[in-house]
Design a protein around this motif. Structure first.
Motif, PDB file in Angstrom:
ATOM      1  N   GLU A  41     129.242  31.545   6.454  1.00 29.90           N
ATOM      2  CA  GLU A  41     128.057  30.744   6.677  1.00 29.90           C
ATOM      3  C   GLU A  41     127.566  30.180   5.349  1.00 29.90           C
ATOM      4  OE1 GLU A  41     128.945  33.311   8.441  1.00 29.90           O
ATOM      5  OE2 GLU A  41     128.809  32.362  10.394  1.00 29.90           O
ATOM      6  N   ASP A  80     126.613  30.611  12.934  1.00 28.27           N
ATOM      7  CA  ASP A  80     126.160  31.771  13.719  1.00 28.27           C
ATOM      8  C   ASP A  80     124.646  31.761  13.962  1.00 28.27           C
ATOM      9  OD1 ASP A  80     125.050  32.558  11.301  1.00 28.27           O
ATOM     10  OD2 ASP A  80     125.939  34.561  11.310  1.00 28.27           O
ATOM     11  N   GLU A 123     119.890  27.832  12.055  1.00 26.95           N
ATOM     12  CA  GLU A 123     119.762  27.359  10.675  1.00 26.95           C
ATOM     13  C   GLU A 123     121.104  26.852  10.129  1.00 26.95           C
ATOM     14  OE1 GLU A 123     118.639  30.244  11.861  1.00 26.95           O
ATOM     15  OE2 GLU A 123     116.642  30.717  11.070  1.00 26.95           O
ATOM     16  N   PRO A 182     129.160  45.026  10.894  1.00 24.87           N
ATOM     17  CA  PRO A 182     127.783  44.594  10.651  1.00 24.87           C
ATOM     18  C   PRO A 182     127.693  43.602   9.494  1.00 24.87           C
ATOM     19  CG  PRO A 182     128.077  46.887   9.977  1.00 24.87           C
ATOM     20  CD  PRO A 182     129.411  46.408  10.465  1.00 24.87           C
ATOM     21  N   ARG A 183     128.048  42.371   9.782  1.00 27.01           N
ATOM     22  CA  ARG A 183     128.014  41.325   8.751  1.00 27.01           C
ATOM     23  C   ARG A 183     127.614  40.027   9.459  1.00 27.01           C
ATOM     24  NH1 ARG A 183     133.276  41.272   5.095  1.00 27.01           N
ATOM     25  NH2 ARG A 183     133.890  39.603   6.487  1.00 27.01           N
ATOM     26  N   CYS A 184     128.234  38.922   9.139  1.00 26.63           N
ATOM     27  CA  CYS A 184     127.851  37.670   9.778  1.00 26.63           C
ATOM     28  C   CYS A 184     128.318  37.635  11.232  1.00 26.63           C
ATOM     29  CB  CYS A 184     128.439  36.496   9.014  1.00 26.63           C
ATOM     30  SG  CYS A 184     127.863  36.399   7.310  1.00 26.63           S
ATOM     31  N   GLY A 185     127.835  36.632  11.967  1.00 30.72           N
ATOM     32  CA  GLY A 185     128.244  36.435  13.355  1.00 30.72           C
ATOM     33  C   GLY A 185     127.088  36.644  14.309  1.00 30.72           C
ATOM     34  N   PRO A 208     125.668  37.777  17.961  1.00 38.30           N
ATOM     35  CA  PRO A 208     126.153  38.676  19.015  1.00 38.30           C
ATOM     36  C   PRO A 208     126.798  37.850  20.137  1.00 38.30           C
ATOM     37  CG  PRO A 208     123.940  39.301  18.335  1.00 38.30           C
ATOM     38  CD  PRO A 208     124.237  37.978  17.680  1.00 38.30           C
ATOM     39  N   VAL A 228     120.169  34.465   1.792  1.00 36.29           N
ATOM     40  CA  VAL A 228     120.455  35.072   3.094  1.00 36.29           C
ATOM     41  C   VAL A 228     121.171  34.026   3.943  1.00 36.29           C
ATOM     42  CG1 VAL A 228     119.447  36.036   5.195  1.00 36.29           C
ATOM     43  CG2 VAL A 228     118.493  36.622   2.949  1.00 36.29           C
ATOM     44  N   SER A 233     122.872  35.006   6.976  1.00 32.66           N
ATOM     45  CA  SER A 233     122.961  35.431   8.373  1.00 32.66           C
ATOM     46  C   SER A 233     121.967  36.564   8.592  1.00 32.66           C
ATOM     47  CB  SER A 233     124.396  35.898   8.682  1.00 32.66           C
ATOM     48  OG  SER A 233     124.561  36.222  10.044  1.00 32.66           O
ATOM     49  N   SER A 272     120.938  39.347  11.697  1.00 29.72           N
ATOM     50  CA  SER A 272     121.324  39.850  13.015  1.00 29.72           C
ATOM     51  C   SER A 272     120.101  40.331  13.784  1.00 29.72           C
ATOM     52  CB  SER A 272     122.310  41.007  12.853  1.00 29.72           C
ATOM     53  OG  SER A 272     122.512  41.646  14.106  1.00 29.72           O
ATOM     54  N   PRO A 273     120.073  40.088  15.102  1.00 28.41           N
ATOM     55  CA  PRO A 273     118.998  40.689  15.909  1.00 28.41           C
ATOM     56  C   PRO A 273     119.063  42.211  15.903  1.00 28.41           C
ATOM     57  CG  PRO A 273     120.656  39.640  17.300  1.00 28.41           C
ATOM     58  CD  PRO A 273     120.979  39.257  15.890  1.00 28.41           C
ATOM     59  N   LYS A 274     120.175  42.759  15.441  1.00 25.75           N
ATOM     60  CA  LYS A 274     120.290  44.216  15.361  1.00 25.75           C
ATOM     61  C   LYS A 274     119.607  44.783  14.119  1.00 25.75           C
ATOM     62  CE  LYS A 274     124.595  44.183  18.005  1.00 25.75           C
ATOM     63  NZ  LYS A 274     126.053  44.412  17.978  1.00 25.75           N
ATOM     64  N   TRP A 278     120.031  43.866  10.619  1.00 25.08           N
ATOM     65  CA  TRP A 278     120.526  43.657   9.259  1.00 25.08           C
ATOM     66  C   TRP A 278     120.505  42.173   8.891  1.00 25.08           C
ATOM     67  CZ3 TRP A 278     124.274  45.308  12.976  1.00 25.08           C
ATOM     68  CH2 TRP A 278     125.246  44.366  13.306  1.00 25.08           C
ATOM     69  N   VAL A 312     122.466  39.392   5.845  1.00 25.42           N
ATOM     70  CA  VAL A 312     123.630  39.267   4.980  1.00 25.42           C
ATOM     71  C   VAL A 312     123.330  38.228   3.919  1.00 25.42           C
ATOM     72  CG1 VAL A 312     126.107  38.782   4.902  1.00 25.42           C
ATOM     73  CG2 VAL A 312     125.101  39.768   6.979  1.00 25.42           C
ATOM     74  N   THR A 336     125.590  43.295   3.006  1.00 24.14           N
ATOM     75  CA  THR A 336     124.790  43.523   4.198  1.00 24.14           C
ATOM     76  C   THR A 336     123.628  44.433   3.815  1.00 24.14           C
ATOM     77  OG1 THR A 336     126.676  43.256   5.684  1.00 24.14           O
ATOM     78  CG2 THR A 336     124.781  44.472   6.544  1.00 24.14           C
ATOM     79  N   LYS A 382     114.757  35.721   6.781  1.00 22.91           N
ATOM     80  CA  LYS A 382     115.344  34.704   7.654  1.00 22.91           C
ATOM     81  C   LYS A 382     116.425  33.956   6.874  1.00 22.91           C
ATOM     82  CE  LYS A 382     111.702  31.259   6.821  1.00 22.91           C
ATOM     83  NZ  LYS A 382     111.226  31.922   5.590  1.00 22.91           N
TER      84      LYS A 382
END
Lengths: 341, 341
Positions: free
Chosen positions: A85, A111, A114, A136-139, A141, B247, B249, B251-253, B255, B257, B288, B298
């Motif tokens: 990204e 991903d 933005e 647990p990196r980019c991407g 879900p 930043v 990426s 994640s909604p989880k 973390w 990146v 990460t 963000k």
């Protein structure tokens, strides 16, 4: 006059052309043409990428805009994927310009809204949706991938498919674990692909190149040069790159010191290995080693050092020297010309 | 137009000019002039060395011939010490040529007959005898130092004194341990000095700069920029260098990146620290992180990353950006021009 490795100034990267060619030929047989999209981050060297291209892989994977731009300017822009990204407007625009000038086809990983907007604003027109498949990196879900694809298409970006890197799996020692977890990861990617569409399902690495039969292209990079961690996995590739160092000091207490250290080795996987010696510790410009019984070293001797992790090792060097297969003669010297961002 | 750190392409080295100047002023007060011979390996930047010179330190320590040559060509060749062994005839001759051209005074470390002969053959004419004082690395044992000095003088090399690095001591957490073991190490160096002669007793580092009162010059390098390990030692120097990252990426989880990784950080001391987040793991071009409660991130946000080990971090970058004291405006950009060997 033929230059010999022992004539080189040290530390220096030494690439055995026989090992390299064997690795490239093996991959080209197992995953021919578009089935493998070699990752240039492992070597950062357009001359090496050109060899991979000669083996039939015309598409490449890159980790940084600079790698993309360097590959395009080297005439290797047939089909470049930035598998990462970026929201850097200057670098995105530089890549878009190369596309406009028809120097490259460039596809970028997206991903988030933005990253979609940054790519579209810069004028990039092709993308893969990057899906998080367990690392647990980019991407995004899997359940969010369709929405990102829709957003990209709304902004005029053509979506060629999906990518998802099972980086939590590629290094596992057990083949069974690698197989089971790759299948689980790829089930997530295929689910996302169902929502995204497009012809590309890009995934994998050197550790899963043979296991991952769900992806239709494999982003393998390390197979070309290999390193210590991957060499433990019983893959059909051999270590091709070492660092040659000079012994600069020998102690009567039993240790020797060579001129490779923290600034010529990637250290995140730990200490390197040295032929004929145990490694004691590394400093900025030194490695202290304990020569094996019967392998004494004297000042001026050369030693071959195998880095624990190739990628960040190569990134410290501005060139690599290619030797004749199994020999000591230098047949080419290649610029490591894709360093930086 | 003033450039702001948030305008920079990332990853990038950011040097706070206030912290840097405070560190340089503190050292120049505590160990003025020739009492400190700053080690350039920590920053590899002639513009920074020029600042150190402006604070009164005219002599410098180098770890590689390239550092010596670069300092000489930058006009900073008043009194350069290569505190390292070399048997590279080309690099030794390049240094000797700079001496002959009166661009630099260059003194080289010698610890064996081989290094004596290599230096003399190349035409280098000044040396320190490098003495092993407890760190298992370069240096002749104290009892052998006199013989190396004699050999050097026989070959026409003037011996200015001794050096010995208590590198096994500089990082110890306990001030008492550092003091006791420095005294033991320096007893060995003084013994060697008795046999060698000369006016210079060079030793020490940032961790022992105040403790080591036996040496008459201290080879401190890290004090200028500092890093995480040294910051734990209650020294009067502050961390001045960070890496700014973007930043890319979230994640909604939970973390995020950012775009700093194994190719922009020295990793031998472990993971970096990130302001406002915990570090999960580093990959080639990513870290990460887990943002702290109340500090959400963000895509596009900037984060400041503190490398665990500065020296091999700087060696990955080709420039560093100097900010106004405590602020975000870039006031200068310096080339990291002493990279390589």
């Amino acid at each position: 006059m033929t230059l010999n490795v022992n004539d080189l100034q040290t530390p220096a990267l030494i690439l055995d052309s026989g090992a390299l060619e064997a690795n490239l030929a093996t991959m080209a047989t197992l995953l021919p043409g578009e089935r493998c999209r070699p990752h240039v981050k492992a070597h950062k060297t357009t001359s090496l990428a050109r060899r991979q291209s000669a083996h039939g892989h015309l598409g490449f994977t890159c980790a940084t805009p600079l790698e993309v731009i360097g590959m395009a300017n080297a005439g290797l822009g047939h089909d470049l994927l930035l598998a990462n990204e970026s929201v850097d407007p200057v670098r995105l625009a530089a890549m878009a310009l190369l596309v406009e000038q028809e120097k490259a086809r460039i596809t970028i990983a997206l991903d988030s809204i933005e990253t979609v907007n940054a790519a579209a604003d810069a004028g990039l027109r092709e993308a893969l949706i990057d899906v998080e498949v367990g690392l647990p990196r980019c991407g995004v879900p899997p359940e969010g991938a369709g929405a990102i694809a829709d957003a990209a298409r709304t902004r005029g970006v053509s979506v060629r498919g999906v990518m998802g890197y099972e980086g939590h799996v590629v290094g596992l020692a057990s083949h069974d674990d690698r197989t089971r977890l790759t299948e689980e990861a790829m089930a997530l990617l295929l689910r996302a692909h169902g929502d995204v569409g497009g012809e590309i399902i890009s995934a994998g690495g050197t550790g899963t190149y043979a296991i991952n039969t769900w992806a239709n292209e494999i982003q393998a990079g390390s197979y070309a040069l290999m390193d210590t961690a991957y060499s433990a996995l019983e893959l059909p590739f051999v270590q091709a790159l070492k660092v040659i160092a000079t012994v600069v000091s020998v102690s009567p207490k039993g240790w020797a010191v060579c001129d490779v250290g923290l600034k010529s080795l990637g250290m995140d996987h730990g200490n390197p290995m040295v032929d004929g010696a145990d490694v004691f510790f590394c400093s900025d410009e030194h490695t202290t080693i304990l020569p094996h019984e019967g392998s004494p070293l004297k000042v001026g001797d050369r030693v071959m050092v195998t880095p624990a992790h190739i990628d960040p090792t190569v990134a410290y060097h501005d060139k690599m020297h290619l030797t004749e297969a199994g020999g000591d003669s230098i047949i080419e010297t290649w610029a490591v010309d894709l360093r930086g961002w």
